[in-house]
Design a protein around this motif. Structure first.
Motif, PDB file in Angstrom:
ATOM      1  N   GLY A   1       0.832  -1.203   0.000  1.00 47.48           N
ATOM      2  CA  GLY A   1       0.000   0.000   0.000  1.00 47.48           C
ATOM      3  C   GLY A   1       0.864   1.250   0.000  1.00 47.48           C
ATOM      4  O   GLY A   1       0.607   2.201  -0.743  1.00 47.48           O
ATOM      5  N   TYR A   2       1.926   1.224   0.792  1.00 48.69           N
ATOM      6  CA  TYR A   2       2.879   2.344   0.862  1.00 48.69           C
ATOM      7  C   TYR A   2       3.527   2.582  -0.502  1.00 48.69           C
ATOM      8  O   TYR A   2       3.623   3.692  -0.992  1.00 48.69           O
ATOM      9  CB  TYR A   2       3.927   2.022   1.925  1.00 48.69           C
ATOM     10  N   ARG A   3       3.944   1.473  -1.126  1.00 52.10           N
ATOM     11  CA  ARG A   3       4.601   1.581  -2.427  1.00 52.10           C
ATOM     12  C   ARG A   3       3.630   2.135  -3.470  1.00 52.10           C
ATOM     13  O   ARG A   3       3.971   2.999  -4.278  1.00 52.10           O
ATOM     14  CB  ARG A   3       5.116   0.186  -2.829  1.00 52.10           C
ATOM     15  N   LEU A   4       2.370   1.653  -3.427  1.00 48.66           N
ATOM     16  CA  LEU A   4       1.380   2.134  -4.397  1.00 48.66           C
ATOM     17  C   LEU A   4       1.029   3.596  -4.127  1.00 48.66           C
ATOM     18  O   LEU A   4       0.778   4.360  -5.061  1.00 48.66           O
ATOM     19  CB  LEU A   4       0.117   1.268  -4.352  1.00 48.66           C
ATOM     20  N   LEU A   5       1.031   3.970  -2.843  1.00 46.69           N
ATOM     21  CA  LEU A   5       0.738   5.372  -2.507  1.00 46.69           C
ATOM     22  C   LEU A   5       1.806   6.306  -3.071  1.00 46.69           C
ATOM     23  O   LEU A   5       1.490   7.421  -3.488  1.00 46.69           O
ATOM     24  CB  LEU A   5       0.673   5.552  -0.994  1.00 46.69           C
ATOM     25  N   THR A   6       3.053   5.838  -3.072  1.00 46.68           N
ATOM     26  CA  THR A   6       4.112   6.694  -3.620  1.00 46.68           C
ATOM     27  C   THR A   6       3.877   6.922  -5.118  1.00 46.68           C
ATOM     28  O   THR A   6       4.246   7.957  -5.652  1.00 46.68           O
ATOM     29  CB  THR A   6       5.511   6.087  -3.394  1.00 46.68           C
ATOM     30  N   THR A   7       3.234   5.950  -5.785  1.00 45.68           N
ATOM     31  CA  THR A   7       2.902   6.132  -7.209  1.00 45.68           C
ATOM     32  C   THR A   7       1.825   7.205  -7.346  1.00 45.68           C
ATOM     33  O   THR A   7       1.835   7.966  -8.314  1.00 45.68           O
ATOM     34  CB  THR A   7       2.316   4.828  -7.807  1.00 45.68           C
ATOM     35  N   VAL A   8       0.914   7.236  -6.369  1.00 45.64           N
ATOM     36  CA  VAL A   8      -0.192   8.192  -6.454  1.00 45.64           C
ATOM     37  C   VAL A   8       0.333   9.632  -6.445  1.00 45.64           C
ATOM     38  O   VAL A   8      -0.218  10.498  -7.117  1.00 45.64           O
ATOM     39  CB  VAL A   8      -1.198   7.949  -5.300  1.00 45.64           C
ATOM     40  N   TYR A   9       1.439   9.882  -5.730  1.00 49.29           N
ATOM     41  CA  TYR A   9       1.988  11.233  -5.704  1.00 49.29           C
ATOM     42  C   TYR A   9       2.376  11.701  -7.110  1.00 49.29           C
ATOM     43  O   TYR A   9       2.111  12.830  -7.496  1.00 49.29           O
ATOM     44  CB  TYR A   9       3.191  11.317  -4.759  1.00 49.29           C
ATOM     45  N   SER A  10       3.020  10.798  -7.861  1.00 46.79           N
ATOM     46  CA  SER A  10       3.410  11.191  -9.220  1.00 46.79           C
ATOM     47  C   SER A  10       2.164  11.326 -10.099  1.00 46.79           C
ATOM     48  O   SER A  10       2.118  12.163 -10.998  1.00 46.79           O
ATOM     49  CB  SER A  10       4.420  10.202  -9.805  1.00 46.79           C
ATOM     50  N   VAL A  11       1.144  10.504  -9.815  1.00 48.44           N
ATOM     51  CA  VAL A  11      -0.108  10.591 -10.567  1.00 48.44           C
ATOM     52  C   VAL A  11      -0.755  11.968 -10.344  1.00 48.44           C
ATOM     53  O   VAL A  11      -1.238  12.593 -11.286  1.00 48.44           O
ATOM     54  CB  VAL A  11      -1.061   9.443 -10.141  1.00 48.44           C
ATOM     55  N   LEU A  12      -0.698  12.448  -9.106  1.00 44.22           N
ATOM     56  CA  LEU A  12      -1.284  13.763  -8.788  1.00 44.22           C
ATOM     57  C   LEU A  12      -0.600  14.870  -9.603  1.00 44.22           C
ATOM     58  O   LEU A  12      -1.260  15.749 -10.149  1.00 44.22           O
ATOM     59  CB  LEU A  12      -1.130  14.062  -7.295  1.00 44.22           C
ATOM     60  N   LEU A  13       0.723  14.763  -9.697  1.00 45.26           N
ATOM     61  CA  LEU A  13       1.494  15.767 -10.444  1.00 45.26           C
ATOM     62  C   LEU A  13       1.138  15.708 -11.932  1.00 45.26           C
ATOM     63  O   LEU A  13       0.917  16.743 -12.575  1.00 45.26           O
ATOM     64  CB  LEU A  13       2.990  15.504 -10.237  1.00 45.26           C
ATOM     65  N   LYS A  14       1.070  14.478 -12.459  1.00 47.39           N
ATOM     66  CA  LYS A  14       0.742  14.311 -13.882  1.00 47.39           C
ATOM     67  C   LYS A  14      -0.661  14.842 -14.164  1.00 47.39           C
ATOM     68  O   LYS A  14      -0.894  15.500 -15.179  1.00 47.39           O
ATOM     69  CB  LYS A  14       0.820  12.831 -14.271  1.00 47.39           C
ATOM     70  N   ALA A  15      -1.597  14.535 -13.249  1.00 51.06           N
ATOM     71  CA  ALA A  15      -2.984  14.975 -13.442  1.00 51.06           C
ATOM     72  C   ALA A  15      -3.065  16.498 -13.420  1.00 51.06           C
ATOM     73  O   ALA A  15      -3.810  17.089 -14.210  1.00 51.06           O
ATOM     74  CB  ALA A  15      -3.868  14.380 -12.357  1.00 51.06           C
ATOM     75  N   ALA A  16      -2.271  17.115 -12.537  1.00 54.91           N
ATOM     76  CA  ALA A  16      -2.276  18.586 -12.462  1.00 54.91           C
ATOM     77  C   ALA A  16      -1.806  19.175 -13.791  1.00 54.91           C
ATOM     78  O   ALA A  16      -2.398  20.141 -14.305  1.00 54.91           O
ATOM     79  CB  ALA A  16      -1.378  19.048 -11.322  1.00 54.91           C
ATOM     80  N   CYS A  17      -0.746  18.592 -14.368  1.00 51.47           N
ATOM     81  CA  CYS A  17      -0.231  19.061 -15.667  1.00 51.47           C
ATOM     82  C   CYS A  17      -1.285  18.863 -16.750  1.00 51.47           C
ATOM     83  O   CYS A  17      -1.502  19.727 -17.606  1.00 51.47           O
ATOM     84  CB  CYS A  17       1.043  18.313 -16.043  1.00 51.47           C
ATOM     85  N   PHE A  18      -1.942  17.708 -16.698  1.00 50.95           N
ATOM     86  CA  PHE A  18      -2.956  17.377 -17.692  1.00 50.95           C
ATOM     87  C   PHE A  18      -4.107  18.392 -17.642  1.00 50.95           C
ATOM     88  O   PHE A  18      -4.551  18.900 -18.675  1.00 50.95           O
ATOM     89  CB  PHE A  18      -3.467  15.953 -17.431  1.00 50.95           C
TER      90      PHE A  18
END
Lengths: 258, 569
Positions: free
Chosen positions: B117-134
């Motif tokens: 869960g911790y490892r997947l959560l760290t992916t979510v941080y990059s997803v948030l950044l990508k979504a913001a750019c999108f």
């Protein structure tokens, strides 16, 4: 107590379809208060054994129990009772010394760890580095911090893989004393080391591994009796009297590996 | 039942590390040693972002229905591509743990699902950044920014978790299972391609499309045909989750439909998260069973019960001379062999794209120019990222390289040989295909290929120079990486533009010399112009490469492992 029953570990061979056996059907038991020295050549399977007890690697065969908890079936309970000091400590470079210890305290659910942290930092001369990031610590200090993290909890089992690497003489003395102290409190300790003098100093039992196989397992006295007794070297003194001197642990070790 | 996604101590760790990273970023940005490069990167980032924002605000919104469909199919295509890559590459540990996470977290009393869960959560941080750019780029098309952001986050997270679940399952699958999945995937993709090509070819204007220099229209039609397959039947079912995300992103009204779609999207993202977690649980058990089985085999073989498998070793002699250059190049070639399947796949797409101009029939002049331009473009843009077999891969070994009894200049040359050779191999393959298809004269292609070799050296030297100016770790994410990417991209764009303009000027000059000065009856002016151009360009490129190598050597000499080393944990 650490109980290793018929433990085996194999690794897939790169570029081949087969596997390499690192440890084969190892059985040993470390009782509370016992300090077991794990020795053997490079690649004998010492680190694989320790990593499997610590829960980093899974066992390919057999079972490992810490304080009655199987590491495969109840990993959280087993790890809660285990402290691990690696040979090359890897730390979170972003975190300070204090943050590391506080993180470990929260993971192991240690209530009010502040006094213990201060005590450990003073013991291992890390107090001046309390707010220093791990990236700025020297090799020896990183090792000391890893030891402090392991000592912070009250473990039932301690696993130390070459713990003296990088420590200064004061650190070595401090570590030896605290290992003995923890064992006296009833902790089962396994130390993997190539420093045979240190093993002789603090270990009550010894396990010699060679190519993943158990070569010898017993007390130091039993080891001396089995491999050192008949091969005692004779030297003549100035008065012409032959005097039989006991073999050093180093000589006994080589004799056991032959 | 434990409903925690991850351990509270891990939340604390994530937070502490994030704040420490921000603090470190601040100190790095204002470090006196790097102030110039940081200032340049920040200025370029500002220029780029303001330009993007400017173009975004003045852009007319697209048709919502069409855009929603394109976004959904784009996400579907991306997920299929990611999963296909996972199926065909060598199985690797799906969750990448840093050595410190391995030592501290894996020995800590934390449940494995919480660690995952911790490892997947760290992916979510990059997803948030990508979504913001999108969201920033899509602003004119979004009626409700929050819905757009939520849809992007959920969609991107879904893609990530599906890919992770596929990685985990493949890691837990045995050799036979992997082979079957590869065969199934290959059959599926081939059938899909055949159907799409047949559909496109059956169109009345197919022949016309192939006859024009812009044969990419044909490829676009194939992609369009693939999109059509998702309109009904099985294709529609596969694409349906992605359509939900795009509907949330581009919603026109705040109504119950949006609420329903958002709930569905949340359920899909949560479901994929749950699937990744459960796949991991299955994988752990499966790996254990596989390990036990291989232990039995190894034991029986060592006991003499089974036939001893002969050990196959590939011999590649280490060159002992060449001032250490040979040894360093040998090491990089060994790595290239080790990652041969990844390199093959990263070559495959550029080779196909480069060969597109060859489909254009009856165009003796346009085809070779398009071909060479495509090869140059992909060599410059895609291959340097795929062929990281130089300093960029050795970020943890830079200190070790400094201790070698090899002079700095030889280290630099030795490190560059493997990517340059492999890049040349790629170009050779494309030109060989072109020659075998009779697209243009084989001699001319051979000359071009020879001319490309110094250019490859220049490209790789340029890439490594940027790396040595600002060493970084692969797969790392963050603002400093973003700034570096902007700087690299802009720098490369400028060099590409200037290079194209220079080649054009040189071509005009060579043409003048060939037609006015070196007039001879033995060689035609066209051949003379080509020869002159390749010669002049080669001399120029070799000179630039020499300068770049010299600067690299100086930078490597100045590299201080104590202060310039990049943090890993």
């Amino acid at each position: 107590m650490i109980a290793i029953n018929n433990f085996s570990k194999c690794y897939p061979c790169p570029n081949e379809s087969g596997s390499a056996i690192a440890v084969s059907e190892l059985t040993a038991q470390v009782l509370p208060g016992q300090i077991l020295g794990l020795v053997g050549r490079n690649g004998a399977g010492k680190t694989s054994t320790l990593k499997s007890i610590a829960g980093i690697l899974s066992a390919s065969g057999g079972a490992i129990e810490v304080d009655g908890f199987d590491i495969a079936l109840n990993p959280v309970e087993a790890k809660q009772r285990t402290a691990w000091v690696p040979d090359d400590p890897e730390l979170f470079n972003d975190l300070t010394v204090e943050q590391h210890l506080k993180f470990v305290a929260s993971v192991y659910q240690i209530t009010s760890p502040d006094n213990r942290i201060t005590e450990l930092l003073a013991d291992f001369e890390l107090e001046p580095k309390r707010h220093t990031p791990a990236s700025d610590l020297s090799r020896g200090m990183r090792q000391k911090l890893a030891i402090c993290c392991a000592w912070l909890q009250a473990p039932k089992a301690m696993l130390l893989d070459e713990p003296m690497t990088g420590l200064d003489p004061y650190g070595i003395r401090m570590l030896k004393q605290s290992i003995t102290r923890e064992a006296e409190k009833g902790v089962a300790v396994i130390i993997s080391s190539h420093l045979l003098m240190m093993v002789e100093d603090i270990c009550s039992d010894i396990l010699i591994l060679d190519q993943g196989q158990k070569k010898f397992y017993g007390t130091l006295d039993q080891l001396k009796l089995r491999f050192g007794g008949s091969n005692s070297s004779s030297t003549g003194n100035a008065h012409g009297n032959d005097q039989s001197s006991p073999m050093s642990l180093e000589e006994i070790y080589f004799s056991a590996l032959k | 039942m434990n409903l925690r996604i991850t351990h509270p101590a891990l939340h604390r760790l994530l937070w502490q590390r994030a704040s420490a990273k921000i603090h470190n970023l601040g100190s790095r940005l204002f470090a006196p040693k790097r102030w110039f490069i940081n200032l340049l990167a920040l200025s370029l980032a500002f220029v780029w972002l303001s330009q993007i924002l400017f173009s975004v605000f003045f852009r007319a919104p697209s048709d919502p229905g069409l855009l929603a469909e394109r976004i959904a199919l784009g996400m579907l295509g991306f997920t299929i591509w990611q999963v296909t890559k996972v199926i065909f590459r060598k199985p690797v540990e799906p969750f990448e743990w840093t050595p410190c996470e391995l030592q501290i977290l894996k020995t800590a009393p934390i449940d494995r699902p919480e660690l995952i869960g911790y490892r997947l959560l760290t992916t979510v941080y990059s997803v948030l950044l990508k979504a913001a750019c999108f969201v920033l780029v899509m602003m004119p098309d979004l009626n409700f920014l929050l819905a757009g952001f939520a849809g992007s986050v959920l969609g991107l997270a879904f893609c990530e978790f599906v890919k992770t679940a596929a990685e985990v399952v493949l890691h837990g699958t045995g050799k036979r299972g992997r082979l079957i999945s590869r065969m199934l995937a290959a059959t599926g993709i081939t059938s899909l391609l055949v159907v799409c090509i047949a559909k496109t070819a059956s169109q009345p204007d197919a022949a016309e499309m192939l006859a024009t220099p812009a044969a990419w229209k044909f490829l676009l039609s194939i992609a369009y045909a693939a999109g059509q397959l998702t309109q009904d039947g099985c294709g529609a079912i596969i694409a349906s989750p992605f359509r939900i995300f795009s509907k949330v992103m581009l919603t026109q009204t705040l109504d119950t439909v949006l609420i329903g779609n958002t709930l569905n999207a949340c359920a899909l993202a949560a479901g994929s998260f749950w699937a990744a977690l459960n796949a991991d649980r299955w994988m752990v058990g499966s790996r254990q069973r596989l390990e036990r089985r291989s232990l039995q085999t190894a034991k029986s073989m060592s006991a003499g019960a089974g036939p001893a498998r002969s050990r196959r070793t590939r011999r590649l002699a280490v060159p002992r001379h060449l001032c250490g250059i040979g040894s360093l190049a040998w090491r990089q070639f060994l790595s290239a062999w080790h990652y041969r399947s990844s390199i093959f796949f990263s070559f495959l797409l550029p080779v196909i794209l480069c060969c597109v101009p060859l489909f254009a029939k009856n165009n003796r002049l346009g085809t070779p120019i398009f071909l060479v331009a495509s090869v140059a473009f992909y060599s410059y843009l895609l291959l340097p990222a795929a062929l990281m077999l130089d300093f960029r891969r050795d970020v943890d070994r830079l200190a070790l390289l400094k201790t070698l009894p090899v002079s700095t200049i030889h280290i630099v040359i030795g490190q560059l040989i493997a990517p340059v050779v492999l890049c040349s191999v790629f170009q050779g393959i494309v030109f060989l295909i072109a020659a075998s298809m009779g697209a243009t004269s084989a001699t001319w292609l051979l000359l071009c290929w020879v001319g490309f070799i110094p250019m490859n050296l220049m490209i790789m030297a340029f890439e490594n120079l940027i790396f040595l100016l600002h060493p970084y770790r692969r797969n790392k994410e963050g603002i400093d990486v973003f700034l570096r990417t902007i700087l690299t991209f802009t720098g490369k764009g400028l060099v590409w533009g200037a290079g194209a303009a220079l080649v054009l000027l040189l071509a005009m000059g060579c043409n003048y010399v060939a037609t006015q000065v070196l007039v001879t009856s033995a060689i035609s002016p066209a051949v003379m112009t080509t020869l002159l151009l390749i010669g002049v360009c080669s001399v120029l490129v070799i000179s630039i490469s020499t300068v770049l190598i010299g600067v690299m050597a100086r930078l490597f000499d100045q590299y201080d492992p104590a202060s310039d080393a990049v943090a890993m944990n």
